[in-house]
Design a protein around this motif. Structure first.
Motif, PDB file in Angstrom:
ATOM      1  N   HIS A 166      14.610 -30.957 -13.253  1.00  0.00           N
ATOM      2  CA  HIS A 166      14.679 -30.492 -11.872  1.00  0.00           C
ATOM      3  C   HIS A 166      15.976 -31.021 -11.267  1.00  0.00           C
ATOM      4  CE1 HIS A 166      10.739 -28.644 -11.406  1.00  0.00           C
ATOM      5  NE2 HIS A 166      10.226 -29.656 -12.083  1.00  0.00           N
ATOM      6  N   THR A 167      16.960 -30.138 -11.120  1.00  0.00           N
ATOM      7  CA  THR A 167      18.255 -30.566 -10.603  1.00  0.00           C
ATOM      8  C   THR A 167      18.956 -29.410  -9.920  1.00  0.00           C
ATOM      9  OG1 THR A 167      20.339 -31.685 -11.177  1.00  0.00           O
ATOM     10  CG2 THR A 167      19.476 -30.074 -12.751  1.00  0.00           C
ATOM     11  N   ARG A 168      19.936 -29.740  -9.066  1.00  0.00           N
ATOM     12  CA  ARG A 168      20.712 -28.739  -8.350  1.00  0.00           C
ATOM     13  C   ARG A 168      22.195 -29.039  -8.531  1.00  0.00           C
ATOM     14  NH1 ARG A 168      18.909 -28.193  -2.244  1.00  0.00           N
ATOM     15  NH2 ARG A 168      20.330 -26.417  -2.434  1.00  0.00           N
ATOM     16  N   HIS A 169      22.983 -27.969  -8.598  1.00  0.00           N
ATOM     17  CA  HIS A 169      24.426 -28.120  -8.735  1.00  0.00           C
ATOM     18  C   HIS A 169      25.059 -28.232  -7.350  1.00  0.00           C
ATOM     19  CE1 HIS A 169      28.552 -26.287  -9.140  1.00  0.00           C
ATOM     20  NE2 HIS A 169      28.599 -27.286  -9.992  1.00  0.00           N
ATOM     21  N   THR A 170      25.918 -29.220  -7.165  1.00  0.00           N
ATOM     22  CA  THR A 170      26.664 -29.348  -5.918  1.00  0.00           C
ATOM     23  C   THR A 170      27.993 -30.022  -6.184  1.00  0.00           C
ATOM     24  OG1 THR A 170      26.638 -30.178  -3.653  1.00  0.00           O
ATOM     25  CG2 THR A 170      25.610 -31.574  -5.312  1.00  0.00           C
ATOM     26  N   TYR A 191      20.643 -34.002  -8.393  1.00  0.00           N
ATOM     27  CA  TYR A 191      21.929 -33.334  -8.204  1.00  0.00           C
ATOM     28  C   TYR A 191      22.836 -33.575  -9.411  1.00  0.00           C
ATOM     29  CZ  TYR A 191      20.559 -32.780  -3.340  1.00  0.00           C
ATOM     30  OH  TYR A 191      19.880 -32.443  -2.190  1.00  0.00           O
ATOM     31  N   CYS A 192      23.628 -32.557  -9.721  1.00  0.00           N
ATOM     32  CA  CYS A 192      24.663 -32.646 -10.750  1.00  0.00           C
ATOM     33  C   CYS A 192      25.912 -31.952 -10.234  1.00  0.00           C
ATOM     34  CB  CYS A 192      24.223 -31.960 -12.048  1.00  0.00           C
ATOM     35  SG  CYS A 192      22.849 -32.750 -12.898  1.00  0.00           S
ATOM     36  N   ASP A 193      27.086 -32.422 -10.667  1.00  0.00           N
ATOM     37  CA  ASP A 193      28.313 -31.733 -10.285  1.00  0.00           C
ATOM     38  C   ASP A 193      28.706 -30.664 -11.303  1.00  0.00           C
ATOM     39  OD1 ASP A 193      29.042 -33.430 -12.306  1.00  0.00           O
ATOM     40  OD2 ASP A 193      30.347 -34.691 -11.066  1.00  0.00           O
ATOM     41  N   ARG A 194      27.857 -30.464 -12.296  1.00  0.00           N
ATOM     42  CA  ARG A 194      27.981 -29.341 -13.224  1.00  0.00           C
ATOM     43  C   ARG A 194      26.580 -29.023 -13.714  1.00  0.00           C
ATOM     44  NH1 ARG A 194      30.328 -32.172 -18.776  1.00  0.00           N
ATOM     45  NH2 ARG A 194      29.039 -34.045 -18.651  1.00  0.00           N
ATOM     46  N   LEU A 195      26.337 -27.773 -13.987  1.00  0.00           N
ATOM     47  CA  LEU A 195      25.009 -27.355 -14.440  1.00  0.00           C
ATOM     48  C   LEU A 195      25.053 -27.102 -15.938  1.00  0.00           C
ATOM     49  CD1 LEU A 195      22.112 -26.689 -13.631  1.00  0.00           C
ATOM     50  CD2 LEU A 195      22.843 -24.315 -13.267  1.00  0.00           C
ATOM     51  N   CYS A 196      24.414 -27.986 -16.692  1.00  0.00           N
ATOM     52  CA  CYS A 196      24.344 -27.824 -18.150  1.00  0.00           C
ATOM     53  C   CYS A 196      23.287 -26.770 -18.462  1.00  0.00           C
ATOM     54  CB  CYS A 196      23.982 -29.153 -18.805  1.00  0.00           C
ATOM     55  SG  CYS A 196      25.135 -30.486 -18.433  1.00  0.00           S
ATOM     56  N   TRP A 197      23.631 -25.776 -19.232  1.00  0.00           N
ATOM     57  CA  TRP A 197      22.740 -24.639 -19.417  1.00  0.00           C
ATOM     58  C   TRP A 197      21.529 -24.965 -20.284  1.00  0.00           C
ATOM     59  CZ3 TRP A 197      27.546 -21.134 -20.474  1.00  0.00           C
ATOM     60  CH2 TRP A 197      28.176 -20.882 -19.255  1.00  0.00           C
ATOM     61  N   LYS A 216      15.921 -20.615 -15.469  1.00  0.00           N
ATOM     62  CA  LYS A 216      16.643 -19.357 -15.603  1.00  0.00           C
ATOM     63  C   LYS A 216      18.063 -19.539 -16.122  1.00  0.00           C
ATOM     64  CE  LYS A 216      13.196 -16.919 -14.169  1.00  0.00           C
ATOM     65  NZ  LYS A 216      12.420 -16.139 -15.163  1.00  0.00           N
ATOM     66  N   HIS A 217      18.687 -20.696 -15.855  1.00  0.00           N
ATOM     67  CA  HIS A 217      20.045 -20.885 -16.344  1.00  0.00           C
ATOM     68  C   HIS A 217      20.107 -20.940 -17.871  1.00  0.00           C
ATOM     69  CE1 HIS A 217      18.479 -25.001 -15.359  1.00  0.00           C
ATOM     70  NE2 HIS A 217      18.890 -25.224 -16.600  1.00  0.00           N
ATOM     71  N   GLN A 218      18.969 -21.187 -18.522  1.00  0.00           N
ATOM     72  CA  GLN A 218      18.984 -21.158 -19.987  1.00  0.00           C
ATOM     73  C   GLN A 218      19.201 -19.752 -20.540  1.00  0.00           C
ATOM     74  OE1 GLN A 218      15.584 -23.164 -21.697  1.00  0.00           O
ATOM     75  NE2 GLN A 218      16.361 -25.190 -21.175  1.00  0.00           N
TER      76      GLN A 218
END
Length: 449
Positions: free
Chosen positions: A66-70, A55-61, A245-247
């Motif tokens: 393997h992580t999820r934004h929350t 989990y991350c509180d921001r999504l670095c592009w 895909k966020h890249q």
């Protein structure tokens, strides 16, 4: 370095944090086989634990993890309960005569975990496994998450190494990759963890990011050097939008080409060496007193899914969604999807969905590839002693490659195969020569520089 040379040796190849590499894992290795492998670990063997917090509180592009934004804590709290069930299940299968010598928290952002929950998670780990008194505990940290309560928790769990992702301090680069982190924030974290007694600080920086230049990379590195980290990891940005895909949010036209990437890498490496850091493998640098440098000098440097390490454990146990384990019999990977991982951990307790068993040839080629990645070559007599029945095949491959080498990237004599100074930046490409799986078409990889 001319463009033709770079294009020849900087093609897309694996990073070789394992062999066989992850694209060759298959569903034939599941929870039942994993349980058997765990039960086979015996007295006197050492373990390294990797705990994944996805989990991350921001999504670095730029990120390929393997992580999820929350922005809510409830999903993290639920995940931790499932993780503790997996920890208990795995711990019950492993002999109490083994001992844990290293623990690494990765992500995602492990520092998103609330202080009391982090302390509780380590309590569960210590209840499930026997830890050595001097076990190293490292944590990947996001400066945006940290406060005094979290520093207290990190001290309470006995953190010995702090790992900070910096990437680049240039504001335009940061905006483009959605990673805002000032130098002042980073400096405050380094000062704080040292005040709390942490004896080793690692900083990760990237080259090859959008809008980077040699000058901007050097500016970031000057700031990093002012903090005197014990280790610096200099990674090339891996642009893999077909996987992450966020890249696609990153403008490809702003990415430096292979020549510019090589210039950025070379300039950064020269600056680090010029400031007294010893080069470790292809992308790490450390102070001479650091464990990585000592291991490299003594021929004990290893490579695993966290990169270069002085961790000499007999097995690496991965815990959490997507985590990968390495055992004497082979590799396993947990379910990457967080929800499905939790269902498996809450049910049978194990969450392995794929892996690969290794045979003697795999072990030999893994040894050769790791030797190239860590020490830029391998010794024939050592290989014959380890693998007497099959060593000559790989030695012949090394001879054939050296005879065809018109660019002077390697040396071959009666005793060793060794990369030259010109060949060392392309160790991944040379290691790929000895990869018995690479030609079957599985997997797409980032470029080697």
């Amino acid at each position: 370095m001319n463009r033709h040379f770079l294009k020849k040796y900087a093609g897309a190849v694996p990073r070789y944090t394992s062999y066989p590499t992850a694209p060759h894992f298959h569903e034939g290795i599941g929870c039942d086989i994993y349980a058997q492998w765990l039960q086979a670990l015996g007295a006197g063997q050492s373990l390294s634990l990797y705990v994944h917090i996805p989990y991350c509180d921001r999504l670095c592009w730029f990120c390929a993890c393997h992580t999820r934004h929350t922005l809510k804590y409830e999903p993290i709290a639920r995940y931790l309960e499932s993780l503790k069930r997996e920890i208990a299940t795995v711990g019950a299968l492993v002999s109490k005569e083994t001992r844990v010598t290293a623990l690494h928290f990765g992500g995602g952002s492990p520092t998103m975990v609330k202080p009391e929950d982090l302390v509780d998670l380590v309590r569960h780990l210590r209840a499930a496994f026997r830890f050595s008194d001097d076990a190293g505990i490292s944590v990947e940290m996001d400066p945006n998450d940290l406060d005094e309560a979290r520093y207290d928790a990190l001290a309470a769990i006995g953190m010995t190494r702090a790992s900070l992702g910096v990437q680049d301090f240039d504001s335009k680069v940061q905006r483009t990759i959605n990673r805002i982190q000032t130098f002042e924030q980073t400096r405050s974290v380094v000062e704080a963890v040292r005040a709390w007694g942490v004896r080793s600080v690692n900083c990760d920086i990237l080259y090859g990011l959008p809008y980077q230049s040699v000058a901007s990379v050097e500016k970031t590195l000057r700031d990093i050097l002012s903090l005197a980290p014990d280790r610096v990891a200099l990674f090339g940005y891996a642009h893999v939008p077909w996987m992450k895909k966020h890249q696609t949010m990153i403008p490809e036209a702003a990415l430096p080409d292979v020549v510019e990437r090589f210039r950025q890498m070379s300039a950064a490496a020269a600056m680090l060496v010029g400031n007294g850091y010893e080069p470790i493998g292809i992308d790490h640098f450390s102070k001479s007193s650091d464990g990585l440098a000592v291991a490299a000098r003594e021929g004990r440097l290893r490579r695993n899914f966290q990169g270069y390490t002085d961790d000499a454990a007999d097995a690496l146990i991965g815990l959490g969604a997507s985590s990968i384990g390495q055992l004497p019999q082979g590799y396993v990977q947990n379910m990457p999807a967080t929800g499905e991982y939790q269902r498996m951990a809450d049910g049978p307790g194990l969450a392995v969905v794929r892996g690969i068993a290794v045979d003697e040839e795999d072990r030999m080629r893994r040894h050769v590839i790791e030797s190239i990645m860590c020490g830029f070559g391998f010794d024939f007599e050592d290989l014959r002693a380890r693998f007497p029945a099959i060593a000559e095949d790989v030695i012949a491959e090394a001879r054939d490659f050296a005879m065809a080498d018109v660019d002077g990237i390697c040396r071959f004599d009666a005793r060793t195969f060794q990369l030259t100074a010109a060949g060392k930046p392309f160790a991944r490409s040379v290691a790929a020569v000895f990869d018995g799986y690479l030609g079957n078409g599985r997997g797409r990889h980032s470029i080697a520089v």
